[in-house]
Design an enzyme around this catalytic site. Structure first.
Site, PDB file in Angstrom:
ATOM      1  N   ALA A  64       0.824  -1.211   0.000  1.00 55.11           N
ATOM      2  CA  ALA A  64       0.000   0.000   0.000  1.00 55.11           C
ATOM      3  C   ALA A  64       0.859   1.262   0.000  1.00 55.11           C
ATOM      4  O   ALA A  64       0.567   2.229  -0.705  1.00 55.11           O
ATOM      5  CB  ALA A  64      -0.910   0.001   1.234  1.00 55.11           C
TER       6      ALA A  64
ATOM      7  N   GLU B 102      10.960   2.865   5.453  1.00 54.87           N
ATOM      8  CA  GLU B 102      10.862   1.417   5.263  1.00 54.87           C
ATOM      9  C   GLU B 102      12.016   0.732   5.993  1.00 54.87           C
ATOM     10  O   GLU B 102      13.181   1.059   5.792  1.00 54.87           O
ATOM     11  CB  GLU B 102      10.887   1.064   3.776  1.00 54.87           C
ATOM     12  CG  GLU B 102      11.027  -0.415   3.457  1.00 54.87           C
ATOM     13  CD  GLU B 102       9.993  -1.322   4.131  1.00 54.87           C
ATOM     14  OE1 GLU B 102       8.797  -1.030   4.084  1.00 54.87           O
ATOM     15  OE2 GLU B 102      10.416  -2.334   4.740  1.00 54.87           O
TER      16      GLU B 102
ATOM     17  N   ASN C 168       4.792 -12.740  -2.379  1.00 51.87           N
ATOM     18  CA  ASN C 168       3.533 -13.488  -2.477  1.00 51.87           C
ATOM     19  C   ASN C 168       3.439 -14.278  -3.781  1.00 51.87           C
ATOM     20  O   ASN C 168       4.384 -14.320  -4.567  1.00 51.87           O
ATOM     21  CB  ASN C 168       2.330 -12.557  -2.250  1.00 51.87           C
ATOM     22  CG  ASN C 168       2.167 -11.552  -3.371  1.00 51.87           C
ATOM     23  OD1 ASN C 168       2.636 -11.754  -4.485  1.00 51.87           O
ATOM     24  ND2 ASN C 168       1.495 -10.454  -3.072  1.00 51.87           N
ATOM     25  N   PHE C 169       2.277 -14.884  -4.016  1.00 48.50           N
ATOM     26  CA  PHE C 169       2.118 -15.752  -5.187  1.00 48.50           C
ATOM     27  C   PHE C 169       1.613 -15.007  -6.424  1.00 48.50           C
ATOM     28  O   PHE C 169       1.286 -15.633  -7.431  1.00 48.50           O
ATOM     29  CB  PHE C 169       1.202 -16.935  -4.848  1.00 48.50           C
ATOM     30  CG  PHE C 169       1.942 -18.085  -4.238  1.00 48.50           C
ATOM     31  CD1 PHE C 169       2.349 -18.047  -2.921  1.00 48.50           C
ATOM     32  CD2 PHE C 169       2.270 -19.204  -4.985  1.00 48.50           C
ATOM     33  CE1 PHE C 169       3.057 -19.093  -2.358  1.00 48.50           C
ATOM     34  CE2 PHE C 169       2.979 -20.254  -4.444  1.00 48.50           C
ATOM     35  CZ  PHE C 169       3.372 -20.200  -3.120  1.00 48.50           C
ATOM     36  N   MET C 170       1.525 -13.690  -6.317  1.00 50.61           N
ATOM     37  CA  MET C 170       1.258 -12.847  -7.495  1.00 50.61           C
ATOM     38  C   MET C 170      -0.139 -12.953  -8.080  1.00 50.61           C
ATOM     39  O   MET C 170      -0.382 -12.469  -9.196  1.00 50.61           O
ATOM     40  CB  MET C 170       2.293 -13.118  -8.616  1.00 50.61           C
ATOM     41  CG  MET C 170       3.676 -12.686  -8.285  1.00 50.61           C
ATOM     42  SD  MET C 170       4.945 -13.627  -9.182  1.00 50.61           S
ATOM     43  CE  MET C 170       5.257 -14.955  -8.017  1.00 50.61           C
TER      44      MET C 170
ATOM     45  N   HIS D  77      -2.810 -14.147   4.558  1.00 45.81           N
ATOM     46  CA  HIS D  77      -3.673 -13.089   4.043  1.00 45.81           C
ATOM     47  C   HIS D  77      -4.290 -12.300   5.201  1.00 45.81           C
ATOM     48  O   HIS D  77      -5.463 -11.938   5.154  1.00 45.81           O
ATOM     49  CB  HIS D  77      -4.806 -13.680   3.194  1.00 45.81           C
ATOM     50  CG  HIS D  77      -4.353 -14.305   1.907  1.00 45.81           C
ATOM     51  ND1 HIS D  77      -5.186 -15.036   1.097  1.00 45.81           N
ATOM     52  CD2 HIS D  77      -3.154 -14.292   1.283  1.00 45.81           C
ATOM     53  CE1 HIS D  77      -4.513 -15.454   0.025  1.00 45.81           C
ATOM     54  NE2 HIS D  77      -3.272 -15.022   0.119  1.00 45.81           N
TER      55      HIS D  77
ATOM     56  N   ALA E 233      -3.468  -3.442   4.590  1.00 44.21           N
ATOM     57  CA  ALA E 233      -4.372  -4.583   4.786  1.00 44.21           C
ATOM     58  C   ALA E 233      -5.131  -4.505   6.110  1.00 44.21           C
ATOM     59  O   ALA E 233      -6.191  -5.131   6.256  1.00 44.21           O
ATOM     60  CB  ALA E 233      -3.571  -5.885   4.731  1.00 44.21           C
TER      61      ALA E 233
ATOM     62  N   PRO F 243      -5.813 -10.878  -2.276  1.00 41.23           N
ATOM     63  CA  PRO F 243      -5.933  -9.791  -1.291  1.00 41.23           C
ATOM     64  C   PRO F 243      -5.021  -8.608  -1.599  1.00 41.23           C
ATOM     65  O   PRO F 243      -5.344  -7.467  -1.298  1.00 41.23           O
ATOM     66  CB  PRO F 243      -5.524 -10.445   0.034  1.00 41.23           C
ATOM     67  CG  PRO F 243      -5.586 -11.893  -0.193  1.00 41.23           C
ATOM     68  CD  PRO F 243      -5.445 -12.152  -1.655  1.00 41.23           C
ATOM     69  N   GLN F 244      -3.848  -8.886  -2.225  1.00 45.47           N
ATOM     70  CA  GLN F 244      -2.952  -7.761  -2.517  1.00 45.47           C
ATOM     71  C   GLN F 244      -3.624  -6.759  -3.448  1.00 45.47           C
ATOM     72  O   GLN F 244      -3.386  -5.557  -3.354  1.00 45.47           O
ATOM     73  CB  GLN F 244      -1.637  -8.237  -3.131  1.00 45.47           C
ATOM     74  CG  GLN F 244      -1.771  -8.876  -4.490  1.00 45.47           C
ATOM     75  CD  GLN F 244      -0.450  -9.013  -5.245  1.00 45.47           C
ATOM     76  OE1 GLN F 244       0.546  -8.424  -4.881  1.00 45.47           O
ATOM     77  NE2 GLN F 244      -0.443  -9.794  -6.302  1.00 45.47           N
TER      78      GLN F 244
END
Ligand SMILES: Cc1cc2nc3c(=O)[nH]c(=O)nc-3n(C[C@H](O)[C@H](O)[C@H](O)COP(=O)(O)OP(=O)(O)OC[C@H]3O[C@@H](n4cnc5c(N)ncnc54)[C@H](O)[C@@H]3O)c2cc1C
Length: 592
Positions: free
Chosen positions: A33, A53, A114-116, A526, A560, A572-573
């Site tokens: 985000a 960051e 993540n798994f994209m 998630h 999130a 969810p991304q």
């Protein structure tokens, strides 16, 4: 593990570190985000933004590991410097054991690991969201403009994908020019072409790639991958790198937010540390928390915003009693089933096959390494014959969800799955293996995140409380049986070798299956909704529909955590990107 071969042209990062300036906005967390906000807010060259960051560019930590789609399963359990390496509290639903909970520490955040999967959630889910928070901006029709801002779509490569792996989608549902490169991987898994037939055989309808507000059915999965290079398109690749040279954007990597500074009920700044030095950044307009599902609420709590009794326990001066901070955590849950199969899967991607795949990916960005593994998906409500076994209470609970909110999800993986993580190393077994994941995407268990001390340096106490609601137990049992029906369908029989490999034919009765589920079920990583969005009459709401923290001025949460609930679907991304796009517009329109 695949052998990591850094690409010769791993993108170097040049980051400006000057803090000797003032900022309009300071964003804590350069993740999924946070980088959308950084990009959109600095579109106006008069607006100065700093991003704090804790991590840095992933390429500076693990070479090209995050760029290669097929390496996605390797982040789970790898304990890399790229991750926070969180562990949950002992989980009552899992026989009191703690489990790993994956969160990235990097520019790009979890979009790097993540798994994209790319997709929308359902129309009914958006209507529920709008109703719960009292804001029609969240209906599907109104959010569609923001979904489209996240997408730069390339059609599937018909030359490299198998002829029987042609995705179904409506071109009108796609968009170009948005933040994330989206496509169907240039390499389609043979395993998935068979699972597609299995899912059709058990009665799931064909869907249109889940970018049209419908999640019910089965389809090839769109992914956040740049088709021309075969590289993952993360928040840092899609939203940050193209704007790194903007003079009004400052990225403070390797910088850790310690606490929010308040002036009365106004957030006036944030105290940070970097390389042993502590200093304060004071935005002239707003401080925005995008530190993710655990650390945004943690930062609020250690700074004095949260449940009063908890803060008193750690002698944290109270700024605002907000009982909902850290509550309402939700996650999808999943278990695997594996078979030995007679098609080529990642299980045999080793030796010369791996060497060839590396060359193919390095040279043309295609081949098995350009595939994320999870390229096919099915979703449905629990069918009536299973629902008939649910208690009246469970049926009532689930009937509160919209008619188009699927309860069960079926994913593919072209490998076996170990008992402790998604993703596996099969070369020791010999042969090819294929798996499906049986998952619950209408979870009724609710967890929480709390603090162990008044310091951000102590990991948050993460309690997803998974597998504690009876509805989740009933649904996961159903998902498991539906996956078995798929794998044992006559449509898949030509490629299945022998009996079920994992968990195996000895797991038959409901009691045996429930034992297996309890031992094996894991959160899907998630985690959502720990700074719940709601209207002002909701005592548990933490932020309003614009992400503003109730009772505090100049402080927003955008990530999130700032959702009313975890929306269903594999992506969810994309919900996070889309909310950030929407709230960036809200922020731009705010008069200070
Ligand atoms: C293994 C895994 C697989 C997943 N698969 C998918 C998938 O296929 N599709 C999908 O859509 N979603 C998937 N997800 C979920 C999705 O990636 C996340 O929901 C989403 O990326 C979260 O975004 P965020 O902005 O809330 O947080 P993040 O992206 O985690 O960003 C938070 C950032 O804040 C930084 N930070 C935290 N605390 C501090 C501090 N005190 N100071 C400075 N910086 C700080 C972190 O380092 C991080 O970079 C997956 C997640 C994981 C972990």
């Amino acid at each position: 593990m695949y052998i990591l071969r850094p690409r010769s042209s791993v993108l170097a990062a040049v980051i400006k570190r000057s803090t000797n300036q003032s900022f309009d906005y300071v964003i804590v967390g350069g993740g999924t985000a946070g980088l959308v906000l950084a990009n959109r807010l600095t579109e106006d060259s008069d607006v100065k933004v700093a991003v704090i960051e804790a991590g840095t560019f992933p390429e500076d930590v693990v070479g090209n590991m995050t760029q290669v789609p097929a390496y996605a399963p390797q982040f789970e359990g790898a304990e890399l410097d790229l991750e926070w390496n969180f562990t949950t509290t002992p989980q009552a639903g899992l026989g009191n054991i703690p489990v790993s909970y994956y969160r990235a520490k990097a520019l790009g955040g979890c979009s790097d690991i993540n798994f994209m999967a790319y997709g929308h959630t359902s129309k009914g889910t958006h209507q529920l969201w709008a109703d719960l928070v009292g804001d029609d901006s969240y209906t599907y029709d109104n959010m569609l403009q923001y979904y489209k801002k996240t997408m730069n779509f390339s059609p599937p490569n018909a030359e490299t994908r198998l002829a029987n792996a042609t995705p179904t989608y409506n071109a009108d549902d796609t968009a170009t020019g948005g933040g994330i490169d989206v496509t169907f991987p240039s390499y389609a898994q043979s395993w998935s072409t068979w699972v597609a037939q299995g899912l059709a055989a058990i009665g799931l309808p064909q869907a249109q790639s889940f970018v049209d507000g419908n999640l019910l059915g089965h389809s090839w999965q769109m992914t956040g991958i740049t088709q021309s290079t075969g590289i993952r398109s993360s928040a840092q690749a899609g939203y940050l790198r193209p704007v790194l040279s903007r003079p009004n954007l400052t990225i403070l990597n390797g910088t850790f937010a310690e606490r929010i500074i308040f002036n009365g009920d106004t957030a006036s700044g944030v105290e940070v540390t970097s390389k042993g030095e502590t200093y304060t950044l004071s935005p002239s307009k707003e401080l925005i928390l995008s530190a993710g599902v655990f650390q945004s609420p943690q930062l609020l709590m250690v700074s004095g915003v949260g449940p009063k009794a908890l803060l008193e326990q750690f002698n944290i001066p109270l700024v605002k009693d907000l009982p909902g901070v850290g509550q309402n955590m939700q996650d999808h849950i999943t278990v695997p089933i594996s078979y030995q199969v007679d098609v080529v899967t990642s299980s045999t991607l080793e030796g010369s096959a791996l060497a060839d795949a590396i060359t193919e990916w390095n040279t043309h960005g295609i081949g098995p390494l350009s595939n994320n593994g999870g390229d096919y998906i099915g979703m449905e409500k629990a069918p009536a014959e299973f629902r008939a076994n649910f208690s009246a209470e469970v049926v009532k609970q689930l009937s509160a969800l919209p008619a188009d909110w699927p309860e069960l999800q079926y994913n593919v993986l072209p490998a076996t799955v170990s008992t402790t993580s998604i993703g596996g190393e099969d070369s020791v077994l010999g042969g090819n293996y294929g798996s499906m994941l049986a998952s619950v995407i209408a979870p009724q268990s609710r967890g929480n995140v709390s603090i162990a001390s008044a310091s951000m340096s102590d990991a948050p106490l993460i309690n997803p409380n998974i597998f504690t609601a009876q509805a989740d137990i009933d649904l996961l049992l159903t998902a498991f049986k539906r996956v078995r029906q798929t794998l044992q369908s006559s449509a898949m029989a030509p490629i299945m070798i022998g009996e079920e490999f994992y968990p195996g034919p000895t797991v038959q009765t409901d009691e045996q299956i429930l034992d297996y589920l309890t031992e094996t079920v894991r959160p899907f990583s998630h985690g959502f909704a720990t700074c719940k969005m709601g209207n002002s009459s909701d005592p548990d709401a933490v932020v309003d529909s614009h992400g503003r923290v109730f009772g505090i001025k100049n402080l927003r949460v955008v990530d999130a955590s700032a959702f009313p609930f975890l929306p269903p679907g594999p992506a969810p991304q994309i919900q996070v990107y889309t909310l950030a796009e929407k709230l960036a517009d809200d922020i731009k329109q705010t008069v200070y």
